[in-house]
Motif scaffolding. Sequence first.
Motif, short mmCIF file in Angstrom:
data_model
loop_
_atom_site.label_atom_id
_atom_site.label_comp_id
_atom_site.label_asym_id
_atom_site.label_seq_id
_atom_site.Cartn_x
_atom_site.Cartn_y
_atom_site.Cartn_z
N GLN A 1 -57.69 -15.50 -16.36
CA GLN A 1 -57.76 -16.13 -15.04
C GLN A 1 -56.34 -16.32 -14.51
OE1 GLN A 1 -59.32 -20.19 -14.77
NE2 GLN A 1 -60.37 -19.67 -12.86
N ILE A 2 -56.09 -15.72 -13.32
CA ILE A 2 -54.74 -15.77 -12.74
C ILE A 2 -54.62 -16.94 -11.76
CG2 ILE A 2 -53.06 -14.52 -11.34
CD1 ILE A 2 -54.29 -11.95 -12.39
N ILE A 3 -55.59 -17.04 -10.85
CA ILE A 3 -55.60 -18.13 -9.88
C ILE A 3 -56.91 -18.89 -10.04
CG2 ILE A 3 -55.36 -18.78 -7.45
CD1 ILE A 3 -54.17 -16.07 -6.89
N SER B 1 -47.37 -10.56 -8.82
CA SER B 1 -47.53 -11.10 -7.46
C SER B 1 -48.86 -10.68 -6.84
CB SER B 1 -46.38 -10.63 -6.56
OG SER B 1 -46.52 -11.13 -5.27
N ILE B 2 -49.55 -11.67 -6.29
CA ILE B 2 -50.82 -11.45 -5.61
C ILE B 2 -50.76 -12.12 -4.25
CG2 ILE B 2 -53.29 -12.07 -5.62
CD1 ILE B 2 -53.25 -11.75 -8.62
N VAL B 3 -51.32 -11.45 -3.22
CA VAL B 3 -51.42 -12.07 -1.90
C VAL B 3 -52.90 -12.33 -1.62
CG1 VAL B 3 -49.28 -11.27 -0.88
CG2 VAL B 3 -51.27 -9.78 -0.85
N TYR B 4 -53.18 -13.51 -1.07
CA TYR B 4 -54.59 -13.84 -0.79
C TYR B 4 -54.67 -14.77 0.41
CZ TYR B 4 -54.00 -18.50 -2.91
OH TYR B 4 -53.60 -19.79 -3.19
N ILE B 5 -55.86 -14.84 1.00
CA ILE B 5 -56.13 -15.75 2.10
C ILE B 5 -56.91 -16.94 1.55
CG2 ILE B 5 -57.36 -16.07 4.29
CD1 ILE B 5 -56.75 -13.17 4.94
N ASP B 6 -56.36 -18.13 1.79
CA ASP B 6 -56.99 -19.35 1.29
C ASP B 6 -58.08 -19.81 2.27
OD1 ASP B 6 -57.33 -22.35 0.89
OD2 ASP B 6 -56.05 -21.83 -0.80
N TYR C 1 -48.82 -15.42 -4.34
CA TYR C 1 -48.93 -16.19 -5.57
C TYR C 1 -48.15 -15.51 -6.68
CZ TYR C 1 -51.05 -18.82 -9.42
OH TYR C 1 -51.27 -19.62 -10.52
N ASN C 2 -47.26 -16.27 -7.31
CA ASN C 2 -46.47 -15.75 -8.42
C ASN C 2 -47.23 -16.00 -9.72
OD1 ASN C 2 -44.47 -15.82 -10.68
ND2 ASN C 2 -43.06 -15.25 -9.02
N VAL C 3 -47.63 -14.92 -10.38
CA VAL C 3 -48.45 -15.02 -11.58
C VAL C 3 -47.68 -15.66 -12.72
CG1 VAL C 3 -49.75 -13.70 -13.30
CG2 VAL C 3 -49.81 -13.02 -10.88
N THR C 4 -46.36 -15.41 -12.77
CA THR C 4 -45.55 -15.89 -13.90
C THR C 4 -45.37 -17.40 -13.87
OG1 THR C 4 -44.37 -13.77 -13.94
CG2 THR C 4 -43.35 -15.64 -15.11
N LYS D 1 -46.76 -19.42 -11.55
CA LYS D 1 -47.94 -20.05 -10.97
C LYS D 1 -47.60 -20.92 -9.75
CE LYS D 1 -50.48 -19.97 -15.33
NZ LYS D 1 -51.08 -18.68 -14.95
N THR D 2 -46.78 -20.37 -8.86
CA THR D 2 -46.45 -21.02 -7.60
C THR D 2 -46.87 -20.12 -6.44
OG1 THR D 2 -44.22 -20.05 -7.62
CG2 THR D 2 -44.49 -22.25 -8.59
N LYS D 3 -47.03 -20.74 -5.28
CA LYS D 3 -47.43 -19.95 -4.11
C LYS D 3 -46.54 -20.27 -2.92
CE LYS D 3 -51.08 -23.13 -2.50
NZ LYS D 3 -52.52 -23.26 -2.18
N VAL D 4 -46.42 -19.27 -2.04
CA VAL D 4 -45.62 -19.42 -0.82
C VAL D 4 -46.52 -19.12 0.38
CG1 VAL D 4 -43.65 -18.54 0.49
CG2 VAL D 4 -43.49 -18.74 -2.00
N ASP D 5 -46.49 -19.99 1.36
CA ASP D 5 -47.28 -19.81 2.58
C ASP D 5 -46.59 -18.80 3.48
OD1 ASP D 5 -48.77 -19.95 4.88
OD2 ASP D 5 -48.66 -22.13 5.09
N LEU D 6 -47.19 -17.62 3.63
CA LEU D 6 -46.58 -16.56 4.44
C LEU D 6 -46.84 -16.74 5.93
CD1 LEU D 6 -47.42 -13.49 2.18
CD2 LEU D 6 -45.32 -14.84 2.25
N LEU D 7 -47.70 -17.70 6.30
CA LEU D 7 -47.97 -17.96 7.72
C LEU D 7 -47.51 -19.37 8.12
CD1 LEU D 7 -51.54 -16.41 8.25
CD2 LEU D 7 -49.32 -15.44 8.82
#
Length: 810
Positions: free
Chosen positions: A445-447, A462-467, A476-479, A481-487
């Motif tokens: 499980q990654i996220i 690295s994974i990109v997703y819509i919340d 989302y950084n898999v290593t 486990k942090t995320k950055v809001d691209l919008l």
Amino acid sequence: MKKRVYFLLPLLFGLFLSSCGEESSSNTSEPSSTTSIDDSKLNFTGVTFDSESVVYDGNSHILNEVSGAPENTTINYVGRNSYVDVGVYQATATLSKDGYNDLTLNATLTITKATFSGYEYESKTVTYDGLDHINDIQLIGILPEGTNVTETIKNANNEIVTSAIEVGSYTYTCEITNKNYNTETLTATLNIKAQKKDMPVFVSSDGTIYFANGLHESYLYSLNSSAELKQLDYSSPKEFNRYSPSSALFISGSPFLNSVKEITGGEAKVLYTDSNISDFVKYDSNIYYYSCNSLKAEKTGIYKVDATDTENEPIVTKIFEGKTDNLSIYGNYLYFTNGNDKNYIYKLNLSSNQTALVLQEKVHEYIINNNKLYCTVNGTLNDYIGYIDLSSSSVTPTKLTNAAGEYLTIKNDYLYYNYTDLFSYVDASNKGVWRIKTSGGEPEQIIATENVNGFDVESSTSIVYIDTTDLHLYRYNVTNKTKVDLLNGFVAPEVTPLNTGGNTIILGTKTYYLNMYAGKTLYVYDELTKKTSQLTSNKVADFYIYNDTMYFNQVTMLTNNDLYSINLKTGGEAEKISSNDVRNMVSDGTYLYATHYNWAGLAGGISRMKLDGSEYVKFSDVDGAKNFTLKDGKLYYINCATGQDNGNIEYMSLSNITSLTEGLKGTVLSSNIKNVKQFAFDGNNIFYIYNGTIDNSVRRTDFTSLGEGTKIASSKTNPNEILLYGDYVYYYSYASTAASSAGFYKVSKTATQDGTQELILGYNSTYYGSNLAISNSGYLYFLNYIPKLAFGDAHFYQLDLNSKTVTKIS
């Protein structure tokens, strides 16, 4: 043969009408039992009065006349009339002739009920957002006139409800009734779940992220490696094709048509359009395949599109019959889920078109990589992800994991998937993005989240997703486990789109218009529901409505414009009727007359075609013709010089136009009526905008005098457009030398001089009217934009002619 035929008034002889009587098919020529027979006279023989049975189609029908009667026979009909509605209509024909016994024949016209078609009443699953979703399930389609719809909605406790807000299941029952159609009962289910919405994300091989931007109507956006965010199209992608890693290939949908689009040079280009496209795949740059799950069974199947010949229309061939989905090409085979056989996976040989079973399980989705097919299976005992080796003959998958995953993606020897509710309930702690080695092993499980609307993989870390909760795009950084809001900080843009104008047509309570803020796509506003709906996902150049049928010209393939038609009264699917680019359409009931546009999108003559698109002919080379109007067997128009707004009114006789006519020239209506920007006929009167260098006015003349006419509005006037409605001429005026007097006006059609015009609404540095239309309920609709001046915000508005209030529609 001479026969005297009389239609007797029902008042005298009675009209026999029954909606449930027995059908009679009397073809006998024997005398009626109620008629006295004189043996010295002849009997009628070989005479028939045939009954007829038809299915309701909205047209009027009448029984054929009696046939076989001798010359000089008098025939009196009772009840032989034209009928439109469903029913059993009895008629009699009484024959009389000297030397013959009278004969009475009976016949019945039976109009049976039609079957509703072209409608959808689909179940939906929505995410909880605290809003009322009671209206999310709608009967989609154009309802026939006189149709009644009764809807009942119940919750999981079988209680009738009037709102649907809370999480749960709601059952909808919709009964459609019409005196001329068979009653139909439809059912659908609304499921309100924890927030989740399918919003596809695609990462191309160059690192560009393509996604449906939920913060801006789910329109297609891109985000490149330099963090440049760009809107690419005014359509919402249904899904991306992951078998084209170097470019974004996606399906956009609308109520009328579906289009396949590809991002080329930073712009969305239309590859192909049809009324229904479920999935699409490219074999090469010129050969495409798509699946169609149409409402019409005969159209459902897989189609091959050969666009090799760029000078002509593509060749479209149906290669498989039945419902299909999930297309992919691997080797020389086209793989698909076969709706004819429990959604098992089949393959079709692209050389022979022969099909073969590949996987004997019900499949939700799949992906092919390195000669293996990975799929989500709705198994008999449980749901799982499995795979088969395409080089083997086995049709049974090997289980990879018990997860029921969606958005299957393979990157760097890992299979990624979103573990969520598909066929059965999944515990919230297990939901999220997972991955497993394609060779097997334990899934990871990654996220850990149930709020994934769509995702794709950038790299192993690295994974990109819509919340789901805020519809933002995250990296989302898999290593760590942090995320950055691209919008972060994104606000939907409000930039006035430059345009050359639109079109507005009212039919009943509905107003059809072109929405400049949605790429000039076709929209409809309903005064009853006060709702707007997008009808096309591609740019529409022009549209026209005649006898409840809409004809619309839209981009359908690359830069090609095609003409489609759809009956707004009976509904169904839009049908392509011509590959010719035509605009400014008008019809006489038999033909469509229009401006012919060439491949470069420039006006290049005048054309005619039948209403079904056949017998197309460009019969004149007059360029720039506009304002087509039909009157007394003549086609009138304004002949504008290139780049000009005005010209002379000319006409051509329709009788001079044949299928072979070329180079037909028009005749100037009058040298006194000149500098015409727009005209409209009203009986014998001609109203027009005189567009001079100094004088810009609304004038009235007539066909009798054909003089320059009376200026009924000229002072401080520069009319942009006129509209005749009731007893008035409505117009919008903007004179740069008298801007304070600009606004919407009306003037009586019978005005004898300038000065009687009435200001309806001043422009107030806000309103600039074009594409005017007035509804029967007293609303004036307009596009708030004057193309030549580029003034206005290009939104679509409604002006209440009674209260003078203005409402933005879109």
